[in-house]
Design an enzyme around this catalytic site. Structure first.
Site, PDB file in Angstrom:
ATOM      1  N   LYS A   4       0.863  -1.179   0.049  1.00  0.00           N
ATOM      2  CA  LYS A   4      -0.130   0.024   0.129  1.00  0.00           C
ATOM      3  C   LYS A   4       0.971   1.180   0.025  1.00  0.00           C
ATOM      4  O   LYS A   4       0.653   2.106  -0.865  1.00  0.00           O
ATOM      5  CB  LYS A   4      -0.819   0.171   1.301  1.00  0.00           C
ATOM      6  N   GLN A  48      -5.438  -1.241   9.754  1.00  0.00           N
ATOM      7  CA  GLN A  48      -5.105  -2.769   9.261  1.00  0.00           C
ATOM      8  C   GLN A  48      -5.840  -3.677  10.215  1.00  0.00           C
ATOM      9  O   GLN A  48      -5.655  -3.684  11.449  1.00  0.00           O
ATOM     10  CB  GLN A  48      -3.713  -2.719   9.268  1.00  0.00           C
ATOM     11  N   ASP A  71     -11.658   2.234   3.242  1.00  0.00           N
ATOM     12  CA  ASP A  71     -12.110   0.991   3.227  1.00  0.00           C
ATOM     13  C   ASP A  71     -13.586   0.591   2.889  1.00  0.00           C
ATOM     14  O   ASP A  71     -14.197  -0.778   2.739  1.00  0.00           O
ATOM     15  CB  ASP A  71     -11.735  -0.014   4.473  1.00  0.00           C
TER      16      ASP A  71
END
Ligand code: NAP
Length: 238
Positions: A4, A48, A71
């Site tokens: 990422k 995460q 997300d």
């Protein structure tokens, strides 16, 4: 995480990585999120998962500003996906739709079968296929006679988490098979939820693992972040 950061660097996105110690408290993590929520330089926030056991995923996600939730896990964004009025889609299903579009596969009127009903893959995947007028069936661990369901599929999405779970006898001739799995085979090698060797001869099109859905996920994260930046800019302009 490294992929990422690399994608951000390649695209010229400013990015910050906050690698916190495992013993970080909820208050500390929420305080960091609040700071990022209020930082105009930051347009996307990604936590995460999974988090250490003492931290509640839901509490943490719910505190990310929906407009920075790239997300698309915040309930506001989940709800917007349900009603078909959304800026962000969870990155994996979004990547799958991109693959479908780019391959010229028509969803409208097709029998679409999704194996898996997780919040991050199965459920949003089903909604996106429904928004594009697919006839959608969602299967899971309690589904009776799974093979009867999968054999009806024109488009079959496997998001199960079991290596090589979908075999050739479960697939209709010519079906489009999308493998979301990121599993390890008996030799510890990365493989998917689909047994590529037995399914590939039957399928009309199939995504490989590695190299299929995985790279699309990061691309969609970048796309969501760009969308978030654009929306913030539009808001500033009034
Ligand atoms: P998950 O939360 O564990 O969900 C798995 C789903 O599969 C559940 O809905 C479960 O049913 C269903 N299932 C399990 N055994 C089954 C069976 N025997 N028959 C039918 N359904 C069954 O997993 P996930 O987070 O959705 O991830 C799925 C896979 O995708 C994993 O391999 C993961 O690593 C991979 N993944 C890849 C990416 C990517 O970027 N490529 C991103 C996310 C996930 P129940 O609900 O009844 O338990």
């Amino acid at each position: 995480m490294a992929n990422k950061e690399k994608a951000c660097a390649e695209l010229g996105f400013y990015s910050e990585k906050h690698a916190l110690p495992e013993e970080t408290t909820e208050a500390e993590l929420l305080s960091l999120i609040e700071r990022l929520n209020n930082d105009d330089k930051i347009h996307g926030i990604l936590v995460q998962l999974p988090l250490p056991k003492h931290l509640d995923d839901k509490t943490i996600i719910n505190n990310i500003l929906p407009s920075k939730d790239v997300d698309a896990f915040h309930p506001t964004n989940v709800g917007r996906i349900m009603i078909g009025d959304f800026d962000f889609v969870p990155c994996t299903p979004a990547g799958i739709m991109e693959l479908i579009h780019e391959s010229g596969v028509e969803v409208s009127g097709k029998e679409c079968v999704v194996i898996g009903r997780s919040n991050i893959v199965g459920k949003p995947m089903a909604m996106l296929l429904l928004h594009e007028h697919g006839t959608v069936t969602v299967c899971h661990s309690r589904t009776k006679d799974l093979k009867a369901q999968t054999r009806r599929a024109d488009i079959l999405v496997a998001a199960v988490g079991i290596p090589k779970f979908v075999t050739g006898d479960m697939v209709k001739d010519g079906a489009v098979v999308i493998d979301v799995g990121m599993d390890r085979d008996e030799n510890g090698k990365l493989c998917g939820d689909v047994d590529f060797d037995s399914v590939e001869p039957v399928a009309g099109a199939i995504t490989p693992v590695p190299g299929g859905v995985g790279p699309m996920t990061i691309a969609m994260l970048m796309k969501n972040t760009l969308t978030a930046a654009r929306r913030a800019h539009e808001k500033k302009q009034g």
